[in-house]
Scaffold this motif. Structure first.
Motif, PDB file in Angstrom:
ATOM      1  N   THR A 201      12.996  -1.890   9.958  1.00 29.37           N
ATOM      2  CA  THR A 201      12.180  -0.680   9.904  1.00 29.37           C
ATOM      3  C   THR A 201      11.640  -0.566   8.490  1.00 29.37           C
ATOM      4  O   THR A 201      12.245  -1.075   7.542  1.00 29.37           O
ATOM      5  N   ALA A 202      10.474   0.093   8.319  1.00 34.67           N
ATOM      6  CA  ALA A 202       9.832   0.079   7.008  1.00 34.67           C
ATOM      7  C   ALA A 202       8.775   1.162   6.888  1.00 34.67           C
ATOM      8  O   ALA A 202       8.287   1.696   7.890  1.00 34.67           O
ATOM      9  N   VAL A 203       8.415   1.462   5.649  1.00 34.64           N
ATOM     10  CA  VAL A 203       7.274   2.320   5.339  1.00 34.64           C
ATOM     11  C   VAL A 203       6.430   1.627   4.273  1.00 34.64           C
ATOM     12  O   VAL A 203       6.946   0.870   3.449  1.00 34.64           O
ATOM     13  N   LEU A 204       5.114   1.879   4.299  1.00 35.73           N
ATOM     14  CA  LEU A 204       4.155   1.258   3.380  1.00 35.73           C
ATOM     15  C   LEU A 204       3.303   2.338   2.730  1.00 35.73           C
ATOM     16  O   LEU A 204       3.021   3.373   3.340  1.00 35.73           O
ATOM     17  N   THR A 205       2.849   2.073   1.500  1.00 36.43           N
ATOM     18  CA  THR A 205       1.890   2.966   0.857  1.00 36.43           C
ATOM     19  C   THR A 205       1.145   2.210  -0.237  1.00 36.43           C
ATOM     20  O   THR A 205       1.527   1.091  -0.608  1.00 36.43           O
ATOM     21  N   ASN A 206       0.077   2.811  -0.721  1.00 35.84           N
ATOM     22  CA  ASN A 206      -0.594   2.355  -1.937  1.00 35.84           C
ATOM     23  C   ASN A 206      -0.487   3.500  -2.930  1.00 35.84           C
ATOM     24  O   ASN A 206      -1.153   4.526  -2.784  1.00 35.84           O
ATOM     25  N   ALA A 207       0.364   3.327  -3.934  1.00 32.91           N
ATOM     26  CA  ALA A 207       0.691   4.408  -4.859  1.00 32.91           C
ATOM     27  C   ALA A 207      -0.139   4.417  -6.130  1.00 32.91           C
ATOM     28  O   ALA A 207      -0.236   5.453  -6.786  1.00 32.91           O
ATOM     29  N   ALA A 208      -0.750   3.258  -6.497  1.00 33.70           N
ATOM     30  CA  ALA A 208      -1.332   3.211  -7.838  1.00 33.70           C
ATOM     31  C   ALA A 208      -2.527   2.284  -8.003  1.00 33.70           C
ATOM     32  O   ALA A 208      -2.980   2.074  -9.124  1.00 33.70           O
ATOM     33  N   HIS A 209      -3.078   1.729  -6.908  1.00 35.97           N
ATOM     34  CA  HIS A 209      -4.167   0.761  -7.039  1.00 35.97           C
ATOM     35  C   HIS A 209      -5.333   1.155  -6.131  1.00 35.97           C
ATOM     36  O   HIS A 209      -5.448   0.692  -4.997  1.00 35.97           O
ATOM     37  N   GLU A 210      -6.203   1.998  -6.674  1.00 34.85           N
ATOM     38  CA  GLU A 210      -7.289   2.555  -5.880  1.00 34.85           C
ATOM     39  C   GLU A 210      -8.412   1.559  -5.590  1.00 34.85           C
ATOM     40  O   GLU A 210      -9.346   1.878  -4.852  1.00 34.85           O
ATOM     41  N   ASN A 211      -8.346   0.364  -6.162  1.00 32.87           N
ATOM     42  CA  ASN A 211      -9.349  -0.663  -5.884  1.00 32.87           C
ATOM     43  C   ASN A 211      -8.826  -1.721  -4.913  1.00 32.87           C
ATOM     44  O   ASN A 211      -9.287  -2.861  -4.909  1.00 32.87           O
ATOM     45  N   SER A 212      -7.863  -1.353  -4.065  1.00 35.08           N
ATOM     46  CA  SER A 212      -7.240  -2.307  -3.147  1.00 35.08           C
ATOM     47  C   SER A 212      -7.004  -1.659  -1.794  1.00 35.08           C
ATOM     48  O   SER A 212      -6.532  -0.520  -1.701  1.00 35.08           O
TER      49      SER A 212
END
Length: 388
Positions: A201-212
């Motif tokens: 089980t897992a969770v994903l996010t983009n916390a700091a890279h707004e160009n990706s």
């Protein structure tokens, strides 16, 4: 003397070339290939390989050269096609991690190796490190008892410009984010040391890279028979302090190195001083580890050269590379679908197929910059397990 070709001459190719140069009596890099005009020529001049011939198309290299082995050091989305092409040309392959973005592509690579009686190895250079080999030996000894819990921290840090490179930061060209392209090292080590989990089980996010588009942080829990493992995959961790901590019934052992063995008082609380005898036994086993002749990429390259000469299975074969991709895929499925994913994944699972991740994965941000190259060299924190 084995003849070596390098396909892709970006930053990681230099590590491969350096690895081959550690074995001057066994092999020679005779050809370089890169789709960017002039890049292979520039690397040949920079690294002092005047006798190496250069190409812009892998097909031309494979047709013109009588090669024993190629290193494929190109973006992940190209690994399957280039590997299969080389294997069908009768050349053994060492392909950079990750093996490929999908299990379907991994299986096509494995089939090509089998059909053409060729050797396929996938880079997992951290298995060839003295500290991690020592940890593996201790776990295999049984001295810590049955494993109950593991904490695996694949902690990296990258600035936003990292994702400006043309092939990074999209699901289509990079195949994924930090889980695939950075934590692949630690997911491989987890599988190597603990075996295959039964569910993820897992969770994903983009916390700091707004160009990706892709994730820069994921947290997964792997379920074993009576144990759990937590895996953090990140490119947002300052200091890149990576660790593997394994708790057994009788002791805890970890890299960076630490051994602790508690014993209980009659009331169940830990007794002062713990179990010094067990700690001493673990420390003695660790001290008895025979240092590897070569570490990292050079260590794996040495093993692959031996496998090519002896026509044997390499220490890290295509099946091992596939296992790591299956774990990555399960993390993505769990995070995207917000559910627990049972393993192994079947061939009729939509995420087995190439393209499903591109279709279904979230676009955390829009990639707005794509440059052909970035200045500077690859650098990693002092405690990092790998490079990218």
């Amino acid at each position: 003397m084995l003849k070596i070709g390098i396909i892709g001459t970006g930053g990681i190719a230099r590590t491969h070339i350096d690895g081959y140069r550690r074995f001057p009596a066994e092999c020679e890099v005779v050809a370089l290939c890169d789709i960017a005009p002039g890049r292979a020529d520039a690397v040949r001049a920079e690294l002092g390989l005047p006798a190496a011939r250069t190409y812009e198309r892998a097909e031309d290299l494979l047709a013109a050269e009588d090669l024993d082995l190629v290193s494929i050091a190109t973006p992940p989305s190209t690994h399957a096609e280039l590997t299969i092409t080389a294997l069908r040309a009768g050349v053994d392959v060492l392909v950079e991690k990750p093996m490929a973005p999908s299990l379907e592509e991994c299986d096509a690579m494995l089939a090509a190796a089998a059909e053409n009686d060729r050797i396929l190895s996938v880079v997992a250079q951290n298995r060839f490190r003295d500290d991690l080999a020592t940890l593996k030996e201790v776990l295999d000894s049984g001295l810590i008892g049955p494993v109950s819990h593991a904490q695996v921290s694949s902690a990296w840090w990258r600035g936003t410009a990292y994702y400006d490179l043309w092939w990074r930061g999209t699901w289509e060209s990079e195949g994924g984010g930090c889980t695939l392209n950075h934590a692949i090292h630690h997911l491989d080590l987890t599988s190597w040391m603990l075996g295959a989990p039964s569910a993820v089980t897992a969770v994903l996010t983009n916390a700091a890279h707004e160009n990706s588009e892709v994730e820069d942080l994921s947290v997964a829990v792997l379920q074993y028979d009576r144990a759990l493992a937590e895996v953090t995959s990140s490119v947002v961790h300052h200091g890149e302090e990576q660790a593997i901590v394994v708790q057994g019934r009788h002791a805890r052992v970890s890299q960076p190195w630490q051994v602790v063995a508690d014993v209980a008082e009659p009331n169940g609380f830990p007794a002062p001083g713990g179990d010094p005898g067990r700690v001493a036994a673990i420390e003695a086993l660790a001290a008895a580890h025979t240092p590897l002749a070569h570490e990292g990429h050079a260590g794996q390259i040495g093993d692959v050269l031996g496998a090519v000469r002896e026509r044997r299975r390499p220490a890290v074969d295509g099946t091992a590379g596939r296992r790591a991709i299956e774990l990555v895929t399960a993390v993505y499925v769990a995070g995207i679908e917000r559910r627990t994913v049972d393993l192994p994944l079947s061939a009729d699972d939509p995420y087995y197929r190439a393209g499903t991740l591109v279709q279904r994965a979230p676009r955390f941000f829009e990639k707005t910059t794509a440059v052909a190259d970035l200045p500077g060299e690859i650098t990693v924190g002092a405690s990092s397990a790998g490079d990218d």
